[in-house]
Design a protein around this motif. Structure first.
Motif, short mmCIF file in Angstrom:
data_model
loop_
_atom_site.label_atom_id
_atom_site.label_comp_id
_atom_site.label_asym_id
_atom_site.label_seq_id
_atom_site.Cartn_x
_atom_site.Cartn_y
_atom_site.Cartn_z
N ILE A 140 13.16 1.85 1.14
CA ILE A 140 13.26 3.17 -0.23
C ILE A 140 13.03 2.43 -1.24
CG2 ILE A 140 15.66 3.69 -1.61
CD1 ILE A 140 17.80 2.81 1.75
N GLU A 141 12.93 1.71 -1.00
CA GLU A 141 12.55 0.48 -2.72
C GLU A 141 11.14 0.92 -2.97
OE1 GLU A 141 14.32 -0.93 -4.64
OE2 GLU A 141 15.63 -1.04 -2.76
N GLU A 184 9.60 4.25 -2.08
CA GLU A 184 10.10 5.53 -2.33
C GLU A 184 10.50 5.76 -4.18
OE1 GLU A 184 9.37 9.08 -0.95
OE2 GLU A 184 8.74 7.29 -0.12
N ASN A 185 11.52 4.99 -4.36
CA ASN A 185 11.50 4.61 -5.24
C ASN A 185 11.11 5.05 -6.44
OD1 ASN A 185 14.05 5.49 -7.10
ND2 ASN A 185 15.27 3.18 -6.79
N GLU A 233 8.51 7.53 -7.05
CA GLU A 233 9.81 9.18 -7.86
C GLU A 233 9.40 8.47 -9.52
OE1 GLU A 233 10.30 12.07 -7.68
OE2 GLU A 233 9.37 11.21 -5.60
N LEU A 262 12.02 4.21 6.67
CA LEU A 262 11.39 4.48 5.45
C LEU A 262 11.82 3.18 4.20
CD1 LEU A 262 8.69 6.16 3.99
CD2 LEU A 262 10.61 7.68 3.02
N LEU A 290 15.44 3.55 5.13
CA LEU A 290 15.55 4.66 5.60
C LEU A 290 14.78 5.24 6.95
CD1 LEU A 290 15.12 8.02 3.12
CD2 LEU A 290 17.58 6.94 3.46
#
Lengths: 896, 227
Positions: free
Chosen positions: A887-888, A890-891, A894, A885, A772
């Motif tokens: 993505i993985e 961050e994912n 979460e 940023l 991102l």
């Protein structure tokens, strides 16, 4: 040819006349009613003349007129408007002064100001009234004023000699010389005395003492002669100027050039006045010269020298200062270099045999070397006291007692050492050792100790070393000779060395200043903007003059900005600001240590340029500048103001350039926009007219509707681009970066261009690990939209368009590639310019699209570049620095 | 043609009003027109329209003010139709209770679609336990999502996000609104979460993630589910 040349006016002089004339156009005219002394009716004549002017309809007011309660005079003032006098409290007495500001704001055509030589009350803006008058003139207001001959600077001395009364209130000769008109008000001596006796001049009780002290027949006649001659000289000069400017053949100014040599003696003042009068009546140029010698000046001498130099300036004489150990040589060298025709020197007082010898030597040498230059030797003034006669010869011996002690100790020690080994050396060699010592001492100590060392070592050598030892008696004749030679060499050595050192010191100061100036000019050249120039100047002033400074410059409208251009320790008070604006307006220095508005803490200097003032510079001086410093400062300030002027002019030129550029831009815009606007509007109008006007088969109607729809899309796109452009132009683009997914970005753009891209093969390449990125989505959308549309418009249907994203090195890379005709070589540099249309571009388009891409990219701190692809086609890359940023990661966070 | 409802158009441009009148009447709506904000408010009070089309740049008042006054007593849908296209303006209007927005110039087809969506949402407050969008079926009771009959594994957040979007089909939801609903008040600035989960949802549910039809981006504003 030669004859013609001889009669040709000197071009420099003509130019000077022309410049003078031009200056005078803006200035008010000064008319002086000039008289031999009080009571001749100057004020009366002035009022009469002014009255006549007023009758003619001129706007005449009274700035300040002293009627001395004379009835006729008072009657004349009746009909004229008066400026209320300003009351000034000074030491519990109330003084009345002319209200300068009231005069300036009233702005009449002509103002009457009596008594030009008057000194203003302390606390006024100027110390002298003539300065007030000059300011009034500078504002374009005419002035009538009155002046007595004894108040003229160059005549005051003579007046004092004739009448025995010293005049303190004087006016520089320049003011008199530059007056536009001088009207002599003259009555005979007898008539004046009669008027005095009748009590028409002073009140009866004062008349008696006045007559006894001042108004003697002899005095008055002498003053009258002086006044008449001055005015006659002036008329003569006017005639000369007239002939010069009207190219009338006649006795041209012979190119006479007077040089007056001044020193730190009070007599120089008289010399200057005398030389000035001479130059005036001869119509010659005049310059003063001071030769700086290694002789160290005591405080009083320095002060007198400053006074002399100031006087010279008051008299309008330029002063040059040079350093040389030989005064005569310096004078003659200078005179020859500057084509001087007459040298004026003073005859110093003969005090004793020695000085008589010196004087004879001085005059003789001057006459001998000066060749064809005339030399005037002016007699010494018996009245003038030689204030510091006794101290003059002392300074060379003023050295600290420690120096004497050290010298004696060194000589004694060296002698003792030599005595111990004299059996091995022989007494002659000892003399060389001692001589060597004296030479060494001369390098470090001043003349006094060196002389002592020379004498002492001679004595010691005689007493302890020359056989017979322990007597002053010398046996051999050669030893006597040697002793004398020793003494002589030691003495010469010592004196010469100290003299060289003195000179060296002076040269060093000078060199330091030259070096400092060089550095300043270099630093100033390197400074690229006004701010940098101000910064450099500030640093330099604090380094070289050890004082705080502040620079105020004029703004675009030619007004003085109150904000200093550089961080400075100086805080301006209300008062300072008004002084600053005065200095800026009148381009004369003012403030502390000057004669104008001296009450504040700051001294202000104008940054005068070649046309008008660029601003002012304020200094927080701790002490008044010495003459050398003043000269140095003036050079520095002229350098600084020159640099500011260049910078200001460059800005002005840039603005003009921008203006003409925008003019050009406006034309291009007009042409290209009017075309681009008209085409779709024409389509809409034509199509709708057809639809309204006639019955058409369904298919044709559909086609026309489609045309209208397409035209409106095109129109909308143009408006969108224009709006974006204007946002860019007005600097109203402020990016709001937010996290975005470049997939989103490309989807969005491709979706909006679905129709335009129908016939192309499109591939979007985004790496799997694309993070991102933080970008302004709206701006990026517009950038990509324009790039893709540009690619579609510049390549053939069926070809491939690639859109590629990747994240590298802290920046988002976005590339749009096509297989079109690519850029021409000149396109590569200008393709992002506003309204630029590529060489190969098709009809239509405004040349705005890519310039908006560039603007939006740069607004986000990125860069854009255009290149040709190896196998044909264009590639445009946009690189914008951005946080990424992944993505993985961050994912996963979460998910937990 | 059956009456589809009454629409109040508040716009100062006669040409736009005329265009809307023709278009909307042709589609079965009854149109009431106002050219100023004041007139618009009094008309709204007397006519009680089913939907309001509001221009933001009115001669007597700012459209946002009018919107606020409406929202004090009226919950009928409001669609903003304005030349102002800055994202800030749009987001502010949506935050203040506008149901949708369109910028001028607009396509009438688009406007009609938005009107239909807005009207539908006010009409029904039904709690259907199953939602269906083409091949995708959501079971709100069992919290399951199936695509072409195959169970799609969604995380809790993905599911919640999907349901929020699906329930507001056709409406634009601002970033802030979604973040507040799913993650809570403290997260309204954390758009990166939204981007990540939206990408995940697209990957799992769209036929072609590169050409989404369900999860549409409204650049700079938010997302819209369906067309």
């Amino acid at each position: 040819m030669t004859r013609f040349e001889n009669t040709r006016p000197d071009p420099d002089e003509l130019l000077a006349t022309l410049i003078g004339e031009e200056d005078k156009l803006h200035r008010g005219r000064l008319r002086i009613f000039f008289g031999m002394c009080a009571g001749v009716g100057k004020t009366f004549t002035m009022l009469q003349t002014a009255f006549a002017e007023k009758q003619k309809g001129s706007d005449v007011i009274i700035g300040y007129v002293e009627t001395h309660n004379r009835k006729e005079t008072e009657a004349l003032t009746g009909g004229m408007e008066r400026i209320e006098r300003k009351k000034v409290e000074y030491k519990s007495t109330q003084l009345e002064e002319m209200d300068l500001d009231a005069v300036l704001s009233r702005k009449p055509h002509l103002v009457l100001v009596d008594e030009l030589a008057h000194s203003n009350a302390p606390g006024s803006r100027h110390t002298k009234r003539y300065q007030d008058v000059q300011e009034i003139l500078a504002h374009g207001i005419d002035v009538y004023t009155t002046l007595n001959v004894q108040h003229l600077e160059s005549r005051s001395e003579t007046v004092a000699q004739i009448t025995g009364i010293v005049v303190r209130e004087t006016v520089p000769d320049e003011v008199f010389e530059n007056a536009d008109e001088v009207e002599l008000v003259d009555i005979t001596t007898e008539e004046l005395l009669q008027r005095l006796a009748d009590g028409k001049v002073y009140a009866p009780e004062r008349t008696r003492s006045a007559v006894e002290n001042f108004f003697k027949v002899g005095n008055v006649t002498a003053l009258r002669e002086m006044a008449l001659r001055l005015v006659a000289d002036r008329v003569d000069k006017q005639l000369h100027d007239y002939m010069q400017s009207n190219r009338i053949r006649g006795p041209w100014k012979s190119g006479l050039h007077l040089l007056v040599a001044i020193s730190f003696y009070p007599q120089s003042a008289r010399l200057l006045r005398w030389a000035k009068n001479l130059a005036y009546s001869m119509g010659a140029n005049i310059e003063a010269l001071y030769v700086e010698t290694p002789h160290t000046l005591i405080k009083k001498e320095t002060e007198q020298l400053d006074r002399n130099i100031n006087l010279a300036k008051q008299l309008g004489i330029r002063v040059r200062i040079i350093t040389h150990h030989d005064i005569v040589k310096a004078i003659v060298d200078f005179a020859q270099k500057e084509n001087v025709t007459h040298i004026v020197v003073g005859k110093p007082r003969v005090r004793d045999v020695f000085s008589m010898f010196r004087l004879g030597n001085f005059v003789n040498r001057l006459i001998r070397y000066s060749g064809n230059i005339d030399v005037y030797v002016l007699g010494s003034d018996l009245h003038a006291k030689d204030h510091f006669r006794d101290k003059v010869s002392v300074p060379s011996f003023t050295a600290s007692s420690r120096q004497y002690l050290a010298t004696i100790l060194m000589v004694v020690l060296t002698s003792t050492g030599s005595y111990l080994i004299k059996d091995y050396l022989g007494y002659q060699v000892v003399s060389f050792i001692l001589l060597f010592l004296v030479s060494i001492l001369a390098l470090f100590f001043s003349t006094g100790p060196v002389l002592i060392a020379a004498c002492l070592s001679a004595l010691i050598w005689d007493y302890f070393f020359i056989p017979p030892e322990f007597t002053l008696h010398i046996e051999k004749t050669e030893d006597v000779l040697m002793l004398f030679m020793f003494f002589f060499i030691a003495l010469m050595n010592g004196i010469l060395t100290t003299r060289i050192r003195g000179q060296e010191k002076k040269i060093r100061t000078r060199e330091e200043r030259t070096h400092a100036l060089y550095q300043l000019s270099r630093d100033l050249t390197q400074a690229g903007s006004i701010e940098e120039v101000a910064e450099t100047a500030y640093r330099y002033i604090s380094k070289s003059f050890h004082c705080e400074s502040a620079i105020l410059l004029k703004d675009a409208n030619g007004k003085l900005e109150i904000k200093p251009r550089c961080e400075s320790g100086i805080r301006f008070t209300e008062n300072d600001i008004s002084v600053a604006s005065w200095v800026f307006k009148n381009s004369a220095r003012a403030g502390k240590y000057t004669e104008t508005l001296p009450s504040g803490n700051l001294t202000f200097y104008p940054l005068s340029g070649s046309r008008d003032n660029n601003g002012i510079i304020a200094l927080e001086l701790q002490k008044v500048f010495t003459e050398g410093e003043q000269q140095f400062w003036e050079t520095v300030i002229s350098q600084i103001s020159g640099r500011f002027e260049r910078e200001l002019l460059r800005n002005a030129a840039k603005n003009t350039y921008l203006l003409s550029e925008s003019e050009k831009m406006y034309k291009t815009l007009f042409n290209s926009i009017s075309h681009e606007l008209r085409i779709p509007v024409a389509t809409v109008m034509g199509a709708s007219d057809t639809l309204l006007g006639q019955e058409l088969p369904d298919q044709s109607r559909r086609q026309l509707y489609t045309e209208i729809s397409d035209a409106s899309i095109r129109l909308n796109r143009l408006i969108e681009n224009l709006l974006n452009m204007s946002r860019l132009e007005t600097g109203r683009i402020s990016p709001h970066p937010d996290w975005c997914d470049v997939h989103d970005l490309s989807n969005q753009v491709i979706h909006s261009l679905k129709k335009e891209l129908e016939s192309f093969k499109l591939s979007v390449i985004i790496p799997a690990d694309m993070p991102l990125v933080k970008l302004d989505f709206g701006l990026m959308e517009q950038i990509l939209h324009n790039l893709v549309l540009n690619a579609a418009q510049n390549s053939l249907p069926g070809s491939r368009i690639r859109v590629k994203f990747f994240y590298d090195n802290g920046g988002v890379n976005m590339q749009v590639m096509d297989r079109g005709s690519g850029f021409g070589s000149e396109d590569l540099t200008s393709v992002f310019n506003k309204f630029y249309r590529g060489r190969n571009s098709r009809a239509g388009g405004t040349g705005l699209g890519l310039s908006i891409v560039k603007g939006f990219t740069e607004a986000q701190g990125g860069i854009v570049k255009a290149e040709n692809r190896k196998n044909g086609g264009a590639i445009i890359s946009v690189i914008i620095p951005s946080a990424g940023l992944a993505i993985e990661e961050e994912n996963k966070q979460e998910e937990e | 043609m059956i009456n589809q409802g009454t629409i109040l158009v508040i716009d100062d441009e006669l040409q736009i009003r005329r265009l809307l009148e023709i278009t909307l009447s042709a589609n079965g709506y009854h149109v009431v027109e106002a050219s100023t904000g004041k007139e618009g408010i009094s008309l709204a009070a007397s006519v009680n329209p089913d939907l309001v089309i509001l221009d933001l740049g009115l001669p007597d008042a700012d459209g946002l003010e009018i919107l606020q006054r409406f929202r004090e007593w009226m919950d009928k849908p409001v669609i903003i139709l304005s030349v102002r296209n800055s994202e800030d303006d749009i987001v502010r209007a949506l935050d203040q209770g506008a149901n949708d927005y369109l910028t001028k110039p607009f396509r009438t087809g688009e406007l009609l679609a938005r009107i239909r969506v807005a009207m539908r949402h006010t009409g029904e407050e039904k709690e259907d336990p199953v939602l269906q969008f083409g091949e995708i079926v959501v079971d709100l009771v069992n919290h399951t999502v199936r695509k072409c009959g195959v169970l799609v594994k969604l995380t809790t957040i993905e599911y919640n996000l999907f349901v929020l979007m699906a329930k507001n089909e056709g409406r634009v939801l601002t970033h802030q609104y979604i973040l507040k609903q799913i993650w809570g008040m403290a997260y309204t600035e954390q758009t990166q979460y939204l981007r990540v989960f939206m990408a995940q949802l697209r990957k799992k549910l769209e036929d072609d993630a590169a050409h989404p039809v369900l999860f549409n981006t409204e650049s700079g504003i938010g997302y819209r589910f369906g067309s």
